[in-house]
Design an enzyme around this catalytic site. Structure first.
Site, PDB file in Angstrom:
ATOM      1  N   HIS A 179      -6.724  -6.160  -1.595  1.00 26.21           N
ATOM      2  CA  HIS A 179      -5.606  -5.246  -1.338  1.00 26.21           C
ATOM      3  C   HIS A 179      -4.621  -5.811  -0.316  1.00 26.21           C
ATOM      4  CE1 HIS A 179      -3.604  -1.354  -1.208  1.00 26.21           C
ATOM      5  NE2 HIS A 179      -3.660  -1.380   0.116  1.00 26.21           N
ATOM      6  N   ASP A 231      -8.520  -5.542  -5.860  1.00 23.40           N
ATOM      7  CA  ASP A 231      -8.141  -4.466  -4.940  1.00 23.40           C
ATOM      8  C   ASP A 231      -9.136  -3.314  -5.094  1.00 23.40           C
ATOM      9  OD1 ASP A 231      -6.945  -2.445  -3.479  1.00 23.40           O
ATOM     10  OD2 ASP A 231      -4.975  -2.644  -4.413  1.00 23.40           O
ATOM     11  N   CYS A 243       0.827  -1.201   0.000  1.00 19.41           N
ATOM     12  CA  CYS A 243       0.000   0.000   0.000  1.00 19.41           C
ATOM     13  C   CYS A 243       0.876   1.272   0.000  1.00 19.41           C
ATOM     14  CB  CYS A 243      -0.953  -0.051   1.189  1.00 19.41           C
ATOM     15  SG  CYS A 243      -2.206   1.252   1.214  1.00 19.41           S
TER      16      CYS A 243
END
Length: 419
Positions: A363, A329, A235
Site C-alpha cells: 500500500h 495492497d 490512500c
C-alpha cells in the site's frame, strides 16, 4: 588496506549511490551493514552478505548479495531493505530542511557473525547523508485563511509546475514527498487536512471547499505555472485527489496511489452539497496471524448495484489520471478500484488515464529507496499495509520516475517529460 567507498557521500534520498569495497582477500566473504536513527531515535538497519572477486573487491552495482535481507544484484538494497528494530515503525523524515538522515555503512568479515555485529569491530565504515531537499529549495509555512501546510519552491524565478501533495488517514503534515518534488522542479504544497495545528483533530468529513482554497492559493503564487495544477496522493489522500479532479477545474493531472474510486467512511461536501460515503462493514475486516488488520476485502463490491451511488463520476473530469497500484495492497483492493475507474472512463469514450500496476507492491508506495513499511500503527490501529521487499522497492523506483514524467507532460505545455 580495506576501504569502503560510497559515491556521492551526500545526495538526495531518492538518488542512487555507488558502494564499493576494496583491499579484501580474494573471494573473501563479507557483510555489509546499513543503519540509521530517525528523529525519534528509532533504529533501522539492514545487512547483506557478499563475496569478493579474485582481486578482493566488491561492487554493489554488479555483484550479487548471497544472503541477508535480500539476494541478488541490488545496488541500493542496503537502503530499501532496512527494517525497524521496533516493529510496526514507519520511517518518515519530519524535519526535511535542516538535517539529512545519517546512514552508517559498515563492512564486517563474515567470521564476525559468531558475535553480534554491533559488538564486533568493522573492517571499514563511513557515513552517507540522505537529504530531502536539494540546495536552494525553500520551505514556507502556510497559514493562509483556513489552509495549513508547507510550500516548497525550487531555486530560481520560475514559474514552476504546481503540485498539491496529500497523504492519508494518519493525519498531520507529512512533507518528505513534497520536498523531493520541489528538488526536481515542482512548486509543491504539502497540505494537512486534520490532526495538525488548529485543524480538526479527527477526520469527520471531506470539505472540498478547503481543498479548493488550497488549489487556488497555489495557483495564485507568482512562481506557479498555470493554468492548472497537479495532485500527488496516497490512500485517503487519493480518494480526496480523485474527488478534487472530478469537481475542480483547477486540477489538470492527478496521481492516485492505491486509492479508491468510491467515497468511504467520511462524506464529501462541496458548496453545500453532501455526497454520502460507503460504510465499512466491520465484520469483513480480517485480522492476520500477527494481529494486524486487513481492510482490503472489507468494502464488499463497490461496483454492486446498491453501492454505485458511492462511486465517483470520474467521467466528468477533464484531468489526466495516473493510477498507481500495489497488487499486494492489504488495506484496499486498489487494483479493482483503478480498473473500475478506468472502465467508467472507457464507457464514456475517454482515454485520459494511465495505469501502473505492480505485482508484489504493498500500500505505502513512496519515493524510491524508502524501506518497505508492511505494517504500522495508524489512528491507533495496527494496520497491515502489505508488500514484498524486493518487488515493492522495484515498484517505488519505477513509479517515482513515472510520476515526475507524468506531471511534467501534463503541467508544462509543450515541454518534454524527461527527468
Amino acid at each position: 588496506m580495506i576501504q569502503l567507498t560510497a559515491t556521492p557521500i551526500s545526495a538526495l534520498a531518492d538518488e542512487p549511490i555507488h558502494i564499493q569495497a576494496t583491499g579484501l582477500n580474494p573471494l573473501q566473504m563479507v557483510v555489509f551493514e546499513a543503519s540509521l536513527k530517525d528523529e525519534k531515535e528509532n533504529l533501522f538497519h539492514s545487512q547483506a552478505f557478499y563475496r569478493a572477486n579474485e582481486v578482493g573487491e566488491v561492487d554493489l552495482e554488479c555483484d550479487p548479495a548471497l544472503g541477508g535481507d535480500y539476494v541478488g544484484v541490488h545496488p541500493m538494497g542496503l537502503f530499501w531493505s532496512m527494517k525497524p528494530k521496533k516493529i510496526m515503525t514507519r520511517l518518515s523524515k519530519r524535519d526535511v530542511i535542516n538535517s539529512p538522515f545519517q546512514v552508517q555503512l559498515k563492512l564486517y568479515n563474515s567470521d564476525d557473525l559468531h558475535i553480534r555485529l554491533p559488538l564486533a569491530a568493522p573492517k571499514a565504515s563511513l557515513t552517507v547523508e540522505r537529504w530531502y531537499v536539494a540546495p536552494g529549495v525553500t520551505r514556507t509555512q502556510v497559514q493562509e485563511g483556513r489552509i495549513r501546510g508547507a510550500l516548497f519552491l525550487p531555486p530560481g524565478d520560475g514559474p514552476f509546475p504546481g503540485v498539491l501533495d496529500l497523504f492519508g488517514t494518519g493525519g498531520g503534515l507529512m512533507e518528505f514527498r513534497a520536498s523531493l518534488l520541489a528538488s526536481h522542479g515542482f512548486a509543491s504544497l504539502a497540505l494537512a487536512y486534520f490532526g495538525y495545528a488548529d485543524l480538526p483533530p479527527q477526520l469527520e468529513k471531506i470539505d472540498l471547499d478547503y481543498f479548493e482554497e488550497a488549489a487556488n492559493f497555489l495557483l495564485s503564487h507568482p512562481k506557479v505555472l498555470g493554468p492548472g495544477i497537479g495532485i500527488v496522493s496516497l490512500c485517503k489522500g487519493a480518494e480526496i485527489g480523485l474527488s478534487m479532479a472530478v469537481h475542480l477545474k483547477q486540477i489538470t493531472a492527478a496521481v492516485l496511489i492505491n486509492g479508491p474510486n468510491f467515497i468511504f467512511s467520511h462524506p464529501h461536501e462541496y458548496h453545500g452539497q453532501v455526497f454520502q460515503a460507503l460504510p465499512i462493514p466491520l465484520h469483513l475486516v480480517s485480522i492476520n496471524a500477527l494481529g494486524l488488520l486487513e481492510f482490503c476485502n472489507s468494502f464488499g463490491d463497490p461496483q454492486a448495484e446498491g453501492n454505485r451511488r458511492f462511486l465517483f463520476p470520474i467521467e466528468k473530469s477533464q484531468a489526466q489520471f495516473l493510477f498507481i497500484v500495489g497488487e499486494e495492497d492489504k488495506t484496499l483492493n486498489s487494483k479493482a478500484s483503478a480498473e473500475g475507474a478506468i472502465e467508467q472512463l472507457r464507457c464514456n469514450g475517454k482515454n485520459n488515464w494511465t495505469l501502473l500496476s505492480y505485482p508484489g507492491a504493498g500500500h505505502l508506495i513512496e519515493p524510491c529507496y524508502a524501506p518497505l513499511c508492511s505494517g504500522s500503527w495508524c489512528s491507533n490501529l495496527p494496520i497491515l499495509w502489505g508488500g514484498e521487499v524486493i518487488r515493492h522497492a522495484s515498484a517505488q523506483e519505477h513509479s517515482w520516475k513515472e510520476i515526475q514524467k507524468f506531471l511534467r507532460k501534463h503541467l508544462i505545455p509543450g515541454q518534454p517529460s524527461l527527468l
